[in-house]
Write a protein that holds these residues in place. Structure first.
Motif, mmCIF file in Angstrom:
data_model
loop_
_atom_site.group_PDB
_atom_site.id
_atom_site.type_symbol
_atom_site.label_atom_id
_atom_site.label_comp_id
_atom_site.label_asym_id
_atom_site.label_seq_id
_atom_site.Cartn_x
_atom_site.Cartn_y
_atom_site.Cartn_z
ATOM 1 N N GLY A 140 0.840 -1.080 0.034
ATOM 2 C CA GLY A 140 -0.020 -0.067 -0.024
ATOM 3 C C GLY A 140 0.795 1.269 -0.088
ATOM 4 N N LEU A 141 0.221 2.425 -0.144
ATOM 5 C CA LEU A 141 0.739 3.907 -0.053
ATOM 6 C C LEU A 141 0.836 4.731 1.121
ATOM 7 C CD1 LEU A 141 -0.578 4.091 -3.973
ATOM 8 C CD2 LEU A 141 1.649 3.758 -3.278
ATOM 9 N N GLY A 142 0.036 4.068 2.042
ATOM 10 C CA GLY A 142 0.069 4.705 3.122
ATOM 11 C C GLY A 142 1.362 5.202 3.733
ATOM 12 N N ALA A 143 1.744 6.462 4.159
ATOM 13 C CA ALA A 143 3.096 7.129 4.452
ATOM 14 C C ALA A 143 3.641 6.787 5.802
ATOM 15 C CB ALA A 143 3.130 8.655 4.283
ATOM 16 N N THR A 144 2.771 6.255 6.666
ATOM 17 C CA THR A 144 3.122 6.115 8.122
ATOM 18 C C THR A 144 2.780 4.951 8.707
ATOM 19 O OG1 THR A 144 2.783 8.682 8.630
ATOM 20 C CG2 THR A 144 3.132 7.054 10.598
ATOM 21 N N ARG A 170 4.824 1.060 9.008
ATOM 22 C CA ARG A 170 5.213 0.722 10.186
ATOM 23 C C ARG A 170 4.603 -0.951 10.297
ATOM 24 N NH1 ARG A 170 1.905 0.195 14.236
ATOM 25 N NH2 ARG A 170 0.258 1.488 13.471
ATOM 26 N N LEU A 171 3.585 -1.044 9.814
ATOM 27 C CA LEU A 171 2.994 -2.495 9.711
ATOM 28 C C LEU A 171 3.875 -3.427 9.053
ATOM 29 C CD1 LEU A 171 0.549 -3.104 11.348
ATOM 30 C CD2 LEU A 171 -0.793 -3.169 9.339
ATOM 31 N N ALA A 172 4.512 -3.076 7.917
ATOM 32 C CA ALA A 172 5.185 -3.924 7.247
ATOM 33 C C ALA A 172 6.746 -4.068 8.156
ATOM 34 C CB ALA A 172 5.581 -3.276 5.893
ATOM 35 N N ALA A 173 7.064 -3.306 8.553
ATOM 36 C CA ALA A 173 8.342 -3.515 9.443
ATOM 37 C C ALA A 173 8.033 -4.363 10.706
ATOM 38 C CB ALA A 173 8.853 -2.084 10.204
ATOM 39 N N ARG A 174 6.693 -4.427 11.025
ATOM 40 C CA ARG A 174 6.425 -5.487 12.119
ATOM 41 C C ARG A 174 6.169 -6.878 11.717
ATOM 42 N NH1 ARG A 174 1.918 -4.152 16.097
ATOM 43 N NH2 ARG A 174 2.550 -6.092 16.973
ATOM 44 N N PHE A 175 5.454 -6.977 10.381
ATOM 45 C CA PHE A 175 4.665 -8.345 10.359
ATOM 46 C C PHE A 175 5.307 -8.791 8.824
ATOM 47 C CE2 PHE A 175 1.637 -6.375 12.980
ATOM 48 C CZ PHE A 175 1.853 -7.369 13.937
ATOM 49 N N ALA A 176 5.800 -7.952 7.977
ATOM 50 C CA ALA A 176 5.735 -8.302 6.582
ATOM 51 C C ALA A 176 7.233 -9.053 6.271
ATOM 52 C CB ALA A 176 5.983 -7.324 5.664
ATOM 53 N N ALA A 234 10.144 4.375 -5.278
ATOM 54 C CA ALA A 234 11.287 5.004 -4.441
ATOM 55 C C ALA A 234 11.254 5.566 -3.278
ATOM 56 C CB ALA A 234 12.144 6.181 -5.493
ATOM 57 N N GLU A 235 9.964 6.723 -3.350
ATOM 58 C CA GLU A 235 9.419 6.964 -1.728
ATOM 59 C C GLU A 235 9.188 5.994 -0.891
ATOM 60 O OE1 GLU A 235 6.798 9.892 -2.999
ATOM 61 O OE2 GLU A 235 8.230 11.290 -4.000
ATOM 62 N N GLN A 236 8.110 5.211 -1.293
ATOM 63 C CA GLN A 236 7.366 4.381 -0.470
ATOM 64 C C GLN A 236 8.522 3.210 0.204
ATOM 65 O OE1 GLN A 236 5.016 5.031 1.342
ATOM 66 N NE2 GLN A 236 3.704 3.113 1.572
ATOM 67 N N PHE A 237 9.408 2.572 -0.796
ATOM 68 C CA PHE A 237 10.545 1.606 -0.294
ATOM 69 C C PHE A 237 11.322 2.304 0.606
ATOM 70 C CE2 PHE A 237 10.307 -0.765 -4.568
ATOM 71 C CZ PHE A 237 9.292 -1.509 -4.221
ATOM 72 N N GLY A 238 11.642 3.529 0.465
ATOM 73 C CA GLY A 238 12.486 4.343 1.465
ATOM 74 C C GLY A 238 11.882 4.445 2.755
ATOM 75 N N ALA A 249 11.291 2.418 8.534
ATOM 76 C CA ALA A 249 10.427 2.059 9.401
ATOM 77 C C ALA A 249 11.091 0.657 9.983
ATOM 78 C CB ALA A 249 9.114 1.646 8.932
ATOM 79 N N ALA A 250 11.688 -0.196 9.249
ATOM 80 C CA ALA A 250 12.358 -1.308 9.479
ATOM 81 C C ALA A 250 13.570 -0.840 10.512
ATOM 82 C CB ALA A 250 12.883 -2.276 8.307
ATOM 83 N N GLU A 251 14.349 -0.016 10.071
ATOM 84 C CA GLU A 251 15.432 0.466 10.979
ATOM 85 C C GLU A 251 14.944 0.923 12.212
ATOM 86 O OE1 GLU A 251 17.395 3.376 8.702
ATOM 87 O OE2 GLU A 251 18.586 1.699 7.423
#
Length: 306
Positions: free
Chosen positions: A175-179, A183-189, A203-207, A212-214
């Motif tokens: 998804g394209l959500g900015a925040t 955060r959810l991807a960093a926790r579960f994906a 480029a923006e969203q992968f960044g 968030a993962a860091e």
């Protein structure tokens, strides 16, 4: 770069058509067959009517042997999390450990009202709880129980069975959500997927996801990054135009917003996504009767990608 086939059966497809595409996916050495999880067509009559994503994948699990199978994305509004954990684990066992779960919040209100499915306002918090429950059930050792008390779901002394064939089926979040989405991807994906996004947006969203993962104490390289893009490939302009017309689109628009053009054009554009960190592309195939399209992509695009 791995190429996967992504279908939209709600637009009109029988199980037999999906089976034919899945078999072609396997025979032509693509990495996976994925499908959307929708119950209502988005334009057109959708005949012969919707097919359920996890029932479809259960059938394909028994009729294929190599390709990965999954959803982009199962809606959290469609299934209770405990039931979803059982369904995915069972299909994973039926496939010999080849299933992946893409899970999203759900967004298409009309399909909910058409089939009597509740459409809650607080969809994102429900998605977060579903992810906690599904992954928690799978991670619970055999012989132990799982309990959970949330705002939307409560589980008490669940035996957390059955277990999937894999230690944990990969979980895709997109998804394209900015925040909240990063955060959810960093926790579960295990994989972060961007649907129909430009190079700049990717480029923006992968960044954002990597950041968030860091922040979550996780290496950004632990995640797989992928894009889903409509495909329309032809040997020449006439073939490109014919395939674009078959799906009600224009070649110029498809070139701008998807993977359209000659094989060499498409290889070049995929390479630009790879430079941003994508290692998988889900090719949205909208004309499921055109198996020659898959053969062309396999022989002229896939073979050029390392």
């Amino acid at each position: 770069m791995e190429l996967r086939i992504f279908t939209e059966p709600q637009q009109g497809a029988s199980y037999e058509q999906l089976l034919a595409v899945a078999r072609a996916t396997e025979d032509l050495d693509f990495g996976a067959f994925f499908r959307s999880d929708h119950y209502l067509a988005m334009g057109g009559d959708g005949l012969p009517g919707p097919t359920d994503a996890w029932i479809t994948l259960a059938g394909l699990a028994r009729e294929t042997s190599r390709i990965r199978l999954g959803t982009l994305m199962t809606a959290a509004t469609f299934r209770l999390p405990g039931v979803l954990a059982i369904q995915v684990a069972q299909v994973d066992a039926m496939s010999g450990g080849r299933v992946e779960l893409g899970l999203g919040a759900g967004w298409f209100e009309a399909e909910h009202t058409a089939y009597g499915i509740p459409f809650p306002k607080e969809k994102f918090p429900r998605l977060e709880e579903q992810l906690e429950i599904v992954t928690g059930l799978w991670a619970t050792p055999v012989g132990e129980t799982f309990s959970y008390s949330g705002t939307h779901y409560t589980l008490t002394d669940s035996p957390a069975l059955p277990k999937p064939a894999q230690p944990k089926p990969p979980v895709l979040i997109g998804g394209l959500g900015a925040t909240r989405t990063p955060r959810l991807a960093a926790r579960f994906a295990d994989e972060f997927n961007l649907p129909f996004a430009s190079l700049e947006t990717s480029a923006e969203q992968f960044g954002r996801v990597r950041e968030a993962a860091e922040k979550a104490g996780r290496s950004p390289d632990d995640l797989i990054y992928s894009n889903a893009l409509v495909a329309c490939v032809g040997r020449d302009e006439a073939e490109i135009a014919r395939r674009a017309e078959a799906i009600g689109r224009e070649p110029a628009e498809l070139r701008a917003n998807g993977l359209a053009g000659t094989p060499d054009e498409v290889v070049e554009k995929i390479g630009r996504y790879a430079e941003l960190g994508a290692s998988r592309v889900y090719l949205q195939i909208l004309d499921l009767s055109d198996l020659d399209h898959l053969e062309l992509i396999s022989s002229r695009v896939r073979t050029q990608l390392s």
